[in-house]
Every structure is written in structure tokens, then in C-alpha cells.
Design an enzyme around this catalytic site. Structure first.
Site, PDB file in Angstrom:
ATOM      1  N   PRO A 178     114.431 -13.521  99.994  1.00 36.58           N
ATOM      2  CA  PRO A 178     113.827 -13.584  98.517  1.00 36.58           C
ATOM      3  C   PRO A 178     113.667 -14.722  97.998  1.00 36.58           C
ATOM      4  O   PRO A 178     112.965 -14.897  97.122  1.00 36.58           O
ATOM      5  CB  PRO A 178     114.791 -12.400  97.614  1.00 36.58           C
ATOM      6  CG  PRO A 178     115.950 -12.516  98.416  1.00 36.58           C
ATOM      7  CD  PRO A 178     115.860 -12.675 100.174  1.00 36.58           C
ATOM      8  N   GLU A 229     124.711 -10.000 101.866  1.00 37.81           N
ATOM      9  CA  GLU A 229     124.671 -10.604 100.755  1.00 37.81           C
ATOM     10  C   GLU A 229     123.723 -11.924 101.043  1.00 37.81           C
ATOM     11  O   GLU A 229     123.227 -12.614 100.168  1.00 37.81           O
ATOM     12  CB  GLU A 229     125.997 -11.134 100.356  1.00 37.81           C
ATOM     13  CG  GLU A 229     126.377 -11.121  98.667  1.00 37.81           C
ATOM     14  CD  GLU A 229     125.505 -10.224  97.887  1.00 37.81           C
ATOM     15  OE1 GLU A 229     124.896 -10.708  96.954  1.00 37.81           O
ATOM     16  OE2 GLU A 229     125.526  -9.004  98.071  1.00 37.81           O
ATOM     17  N   ARG A 277      96.469  -8.138 111.655  1.00 38.62           N
ATOM     18  CA  ARG A 277      95.113  -7.764 111.142  1.00 38.62           C
ATOM     19  C   ARG A 277      94.265  -9.158 111.035  1.00 38.62           C
ATOM     20  O   ARG A 277      92.921  -8.925 111.204  1.00 38.62           O
ATOM     21  CB  ARG A 277      95.074  -7.191 109.620  1.00 38.62           C
ATOM     22  CG  ARG A 277      95.796  -5.852 109.439  1.00 38.62           C
ATOM     23  CD  ARG A 277      95.455  -5.612 107.835  1.00 38.62           C
ATOM     24  NE  ARG A 277      94.315  -5.089 107.495  1.00 38.62           N
ATOM     25  CZ  ARG A 277      93.568  -5.480 106.853  1.00 38.62           C
ATOM     26  NH1 ARG A 277      93.735  -6.817 106.293  1.00 38.62           N
ATOM     27  NH2 ARG A 277      92.395  -5.169 106.488  1.00 38.62           N
ATOM     28  N   ASP A 280      88.178  -7.432 102.873  1.00 35.34           N
ATOM     29  CA  ASP A 280      89.455  -7.020 102.248  1.00 35.34           C
ATOM     30  C   ASP A 280      89.386  -7.678 100.793  1.00 35.34           C
ATOM     31  O   ASP A 280      89.061  -8.637 100.535  1.00 35.34           O
ATOM     32  CB  ASP A 280      90.497  -7.726 102.905  1.00 35.34           C
ATOM     33  CG  ASP A 280      90.878  -7.070 104.272  1.00 35.34           C
ATOM     34  OD1 ASP A 280      90.425  -5.914 104.622  1.00 35.34           O
ATOM     35  OD2 ASP A 280      91.547  -7.462 105.063  1.00 35.34           O
TER      36      ASP A 280
END
Ligand code: ADE
Length: 248
Positions: free
Chosen positions: A90, A117, A155, A170
Site C-alpha cells: 500500500p 503486518e 489486456r 477504454d
């Protein structure tokens, strides 16, 4: 493209990679996806992959040895030089459509998925080429994030989509969100398809689509408009959109 995923939970990938477009790409040999469980590279009696953080704190941290060994094992067995080792995290750089185009140019992507963690920092500092985040939220592990990146990147690889025409229209492909699409019936529950789409006038339909694409972007993601250079026609359409929406 060869894709290797280092994950403590390889079973999580069975569903998403076992159907639809990704499955077809695997069956046709365009994608070669392999899962490696780092636990098989933990050589202690209990096959420990995590441990307490030095300095104290909550949760467990992924140990460096099993992850380093897993990646070294993959690299030794595949021996592909045009590759990228990516940590799902993250706190990594944000993922984007632009990134899918870059990743699609490699012959091999190796993803490392964390759980618990976090990772021992020697993994992020010395093993990987980059860390990527799929958004400003914390998942229970990197697996779902890796699936998102594999799916969106695949893709962009020639031969993965049934029609090579699908990707250029797209959302995000040209920096804007997609225009709306309609199919039969012309009327459903009193809701009608915009007349222009039935007109057969391709130039007018193209202008309508450009305008709707700009309108969607202006309403939902105005930040995207600041990042692209609009041509004269698009600037004129955007002016019209602002005037039309002005009173709302
Ligand atoms: N692992 C946990 N959360 C993540 C996120 N948002 N992106 C990538 N990997 C993650």
C-alpha cells in the site's frame, strides 16, 4: 508473457485466472502464470515465513530469506532478462492505465504478495525493482492487488483481448473516461437510446462520443482533464459542456 507470483495463498488465484479472458490467454499460451509459495523456501523446522518486528510493535513481519530464495529460484529457472520484480504494497507508487502499458513491455513479471503486518525492509530495498499500490486503502494481503495488476496489464498484451480494437476505446486509454454505450432494444421500460446513435451519421456519432467522454470525465474525474492536452475540437466541446451544465 511469463508471470510468477510469490504468495502464501496461491489458491486465491484459482478463480480469477481460471475463467474468461485470462484463462483463454493461458490456454492459448499468450500468458504463462506460475504460483510459488515462499513457505517451501523456509528451511526451519516450522517453515516460518514471518517473525516479530525488531523494536517491538503489533503484528508479524515477513522474513527476508524465504522471499529472496523464492525469487532467486524463479529467476534461476526462467533466466529471462527483460523482467520486472514488483512488490505489492500500500505504500508503493500508485497503479494506473499508463503503468499497464509499461508493464506489458516486459517478458516476465514477478509479483511478491505480502500478508500480515508488512515485509522486512530488505525485501523492498534490495530485492524488488519497484513497489506498487492499487489504491489508498489497505487490503488483507497483496494477492488481490496482484490479480488487479495482472488482469489490467494482460489486456495490453497483443493477442489477449479477442479484438485488438477493445483497448483503445477504454476509459483512461486516451486520458479520458469512456463514452456511454447502448445496445438493443431501442426502448426499454420507456428509456430510449439517444437518437444520434441510430442516425447512421458516423461523423456526428463520433462527435457525440467525444463529447460524452469529455462530459463523463468533467463530472466524475475533473483531475484527469488537467493532465491532458485537449485539441481545438475537444476544447470547444468542453466549453459547450460547461455551458450546458452551468445552470445545474
Ligand atoms: N497490499 C495491501 N494493500 C495493498 C494495496 N492497496 N495495494 C497493493 N498491495 C497491497
Amino acid at each position: 508473457m511469463r508471470i510468477d507470483i510469490v504468495s502464501l495463498f496461491p489458491d486465491m488465484f484459482t478463480g480469477p485466472f481460471g475463467c474468461s479472458i485470462i484463462k483463454r490467454a493461458i490456454d492459448r499460451g499468450v500468458l504463462d502464470i506460475n504460483l510459488v509459495n515462499p513457505r517451501q523456501f523456509a528451511y526451519d523446522k516450522h517453515q516460518m515465513v514471518d517473525d516479530y518486528p525488531f523494536g517491538g510493535g503489533d503484528g508479524m513481519v515477513l522474513k527476508p530469506e524465504p522471499i529472496f530464495r523464492a525469487v532467486e529460484h524463479i529467476e534461476k529457472n526462467t533466466n529471462i532478462s527483460n523482467k520486472r520484480v514488483i512488490l505489492m504494497c500500500p505504500s508503493g507508487k500508485p497503479f494506473s492505465q499508463e503503468k499497464t502499458r509499461e508493464l506489458a513491455t516486459y517478458d516476465q513479471l514477478i509479483f511478491i504478495c505480502g500478508h500480515y503486518e508488512g515485509f522486512d525492509a530488505r525485501i523492498s530495498n534490495h530485492l524488488v525493482d519497484e513497489a506498487i499500490s492499487i489504491g489508498d486503502y489497505v487490503l488483507t494481503g497483496g494477492e488481490l492487488a496482484a490479480m488487479v495488476i495482472v488482469d489490467a496489464t494482460s489486456r495490453m498484451i497483443p493477442g489477449v483481448l479477442g479484438s485488438e480494437h477493445s483497448a483503445p476505446t477504454d476509459s483512461f486509454y486516451n486520458g479520458l473516461l469512456e463514452h456511454p454505450q447502448y445496445t438493443r432494444p431501442r426502448e426499454f421500460n420507456g428509456l430510449i437510446v439517444p437518437e444520434i446513435l441510430l442516425s447512421g451519421n458516423h461523423a456526428k456519432i463520433e462527435t457525440w462520443r467525444q463529447k460524452e467522454s469529455l462530459k463523463n470525465t468533467f463530472i466524475n474525474r475533473p483531475d484527469l482533464i488537467d493532465h491532458i492536452e485537449l485539441n481545438d475540437k475537444q476544447n470547444k466541446l468542453l466549453k459547450e459542456i460547461k455551458e450546458e451544465l452551468g445552470g445545474k
